[in-house]
Design an enzyme around this catalytic site. Structure first.
Site, PDB file in Angstrom:
ATOM      1  N   HIS A  13      55.442 -31.369  62.347  1.00 46.41           N
ATOM      2  CA  HIS A  13      54.087 -31.401  61.778  1.00 46.41           C
ATOM      3  C   HIS A  13      53.046 -31.085  62.847  1.00 46.41           C
ATOM      4  O   HIS A  13      52.095 -30.345  62.630  1.00 46.41           O
ATOM      5  CB  HIS A  13      53.766 -32.783  61.202  1.00 46.41           C
ATOM      6  CG  HIS A  13      54.508 -33.111  59.951  1.00 46.41           C
ATOM      7  ND1 HIS A  13      54.112 -32.659  58.721  1.00 46.41           N
ATOM      8  CD2 HIS A  13      55.608 -33.853  59.749  1.00 46.41           C
ATOM      9  CE1 HIS A  13      54.946 -33.121  57.803  1.00 46.41           C
ATOM     10  NE2 HIS A  13      55.867 -33.836  58.397  1.00 46.41           N
ATOM     11  N   ASP A  70      48.931 -37.017  72.975  1.00 45.95           N
ATOM     12  CA  ASP A  70      49.202 -38.376  72.547  1.00 45.95           C
ATOM     13  C   ASP A  70      48.068 -38.772  71.623  1.00 45.95           C
ATOM     14  O   ASP A  70      46.901 -38.503  71.916  1.00 45.95           O
ATOM     15  CB  ASP A  70      49.290 -39.313  73.757  1.00 45.95           C
ATOM     16  CG  ASP A  70      50.166 -40.526  73.455  1.00 45.95           C
ATOM     17  OD1 ASP A  70      51.054 -40.431  72.589  1.00 45.95           O
ATOM     18  OD2 ASP A  70      49.953 -41.577  74.074  1.00 45.95           O
ATOM     19  N   TYR A 152      50.381 -42.389  59.779  1.00 43.32           N
ATOM     20  CA  TYR A 152      49.395 -43.215  59.080  1.00 43.32           C
ATOM     21  C   TYR A 152      48.571 -42.418  58.059  1.00 43.32           C
ATOM     22  O   TYR A 152      47.618 -42.956  57.494  1.00 43.32           O
ATOM     23  CB  TYR A 152      48.447 -43.852  60.105  1.00 43.32           C
ATOM     24  CG  TYR A 152      49.128 -44.802  61.072  1.00 43.32           C
ATOM     25  CD1 TYR A 152      49.313 -46.139  60.746  1.00 43.32           C
ATOM     26  CD2 TYR A 152      49.580 -44.368  62.317  1.00 43.32           C
ATOM     27  CE1 TYR A 152      49.936 -47.020  61.630  1.00 43.32           C
ATOM     28  CE2 TYR A 152      50.196 -45.232  63.215  1.00 43.32           C
ATOM     29  CZ  TYR A 152      50.373 -46.551  62.860  1.00 43.32           C
ATOM     30  OH  TYR A 152      50.985 -47.423  63.733  1.00 43.32           O
ATOM     31  N   LYS A 173      43.756 -30.755  56.101  1.00 42.69           N
ATOM     32  CA  LYS A 173      43.734 -31.756  57.175  1.00 42.69           C
ATOM     33  C   LYS A 173      43.374 -31.091  58.504  1.00 42.69           C
ATOM     34  O   LYS A 173      42.552 -31.589  59.274  1.00 42.69           O
ATOM     35  CB  LYS A 173      45.102 -32.459  57.274  1.00 42.69           C
ATOM     36  CG  LYS A 173      45.165 -33.471  58.411  1.00 42.69           C
ATOM     37  CD  LYS A 173      46.546 -34.101  58.553  1.00 42.69           C
ATOM     38  CE  LYS A 173      46.626 -34.900  59.848  1.00 42.69           C
ATOM     39  NZ  LYS A 173      47.983 -35.395  60.146  1.00 42.69           N
ATOM     40  N   HIS A 178      41.469 -34.776  64.187  1.00 44.06           N
ATOM     41  CA  HIS A 178      41.436 -35.116  65.617  1.00 44.06           C
ATOM     42  C   HIS A 178      42.229 -34.105  66.449  1.00 44.06           C
ATOM     43  O   HIS A 178      41.792 -33.645  67.483  1.00 44.06           O
ATOM     44  CB  HIS A 178      42.021 -36.524  65.787  1.00 44.06           C
ATOM     45  CG  HIS A 178      43.270 -36.744  64.973  1.00 44.06           C
ATOM     46  ND1 HIS A 178      43.250 -36.754  63.593  1.00 44.06           N
ATOM     47  CD2 HIS A 178      44.565 -36.882  65.309  1.00 44.06           C
ATOM     48  CE1 HIS A 178      44.476 -36.922  63.141  1.00 44.06           C
ATOM     49  NE2 HIS A 178      45.303 -36.995  64.171  1.00 44.06           N
TER      50      HIS A 178
END
Ligand code: IMP
Length: 200
Positions: A13, A70, A152, A173, A178
């Site tokens: 992903h 990360d 999440y 998305k 982010h």
């Protein structure tokens, strides 16, 4: 001038999301595609240190241009948790579903559901490390919604949206995430440091 960049992950992903931002001037390849089968530890207290550990580990193994990222989900009413512990919030087995349950349980009875995803990308370029950050502000839903995405996504709704990340397509998305924001900074950097036609 690389035509490929190793992405220190095996999360398909994440590769798909970052490749969509970088475009086709550079091919992003995962660790399994270069035959590296290791679980890089994430022992540090910050996303920044863990990202650096991953990119430096892969650079030491390959000597090739590579980057890592990360990401953490930072929930205000949980004092910024799960944060750097996002992958293992409910235990070492890294169970997405158990992690979600733990966040929802921690927020029971709390009014403030504010949260953000924060991504740190670390790239080793000509042997030197550079970092880029991306933040997506939003809130934690009261229950899971949607089947797409990962982690999440079913309980996170970005500011200004009416659907969870898991109810959006990858393209939807990616437009606001982010990871995209951090990857866009990476693309600007690559554009300034290569001449192979990357479009920021
Ligand atoms: P890591 O960056 O792979 O260590 O991810 C930390 C944790 O955050 C994992 O449990 C991921 O599933 C989760 N995570 C990372 N990025 C996202 C995202 O874009 N959406 C939902 N969960 C994510």
């Amino acid at each position: 001038m690389p035509t490929t960049l190793i992405f220190a992950t095996n999360n398909a992903h994440k590769v798909e999301e970052i490749q969509a931002v970088i475009g086709d001037a550079i091919e992003v390849i995962s660790l399994s595609a270069v035959g590296i089968d290791i679980d890089i530890p994430e022992p540090h207290a910050t996303l920044e240190e863990n990202a650096r550990e991953k990119s430096q580990t892969i650079y030491r193994l390959t000597g090739l241009p590579c980057f890592s990222e990360d990401t953490g989900l930072e929930v205000d009413a949980l004092n910024g948790e799960p944060g750097v512990k996002s992958a293992r919030y409910a235990g070492e087995h890294r169970d997405f579903s158990a992690n979600i349950e733990k966040v929802l349980a921690g927020l029971e009875g709390k009014e403030n559901r504010g949260a953000r995803f924060r991504t740190v990308i670390s790239i080793i370029w000509d042997g030197i490390e550079h970092q880029f950050e991306g933040i997506c502000e939003g809130e934690i839903l009261r229950e899971r919604r949607g089947e797409k995405g990962f982690g999440y996504d079913p309980i996170f709704m970005a500011d200004g949206e009416t659907r969870s990340f898991a109810e959006m397509t990858t393209q939807e998305k990616t437009a606001i995430s982010h990871r995209t924001k951090a990857a866009s900074e990476l693309v600007k950097f690559l554009k300034n440091n290569t001449n192979n036609g990357i479009h920021a």
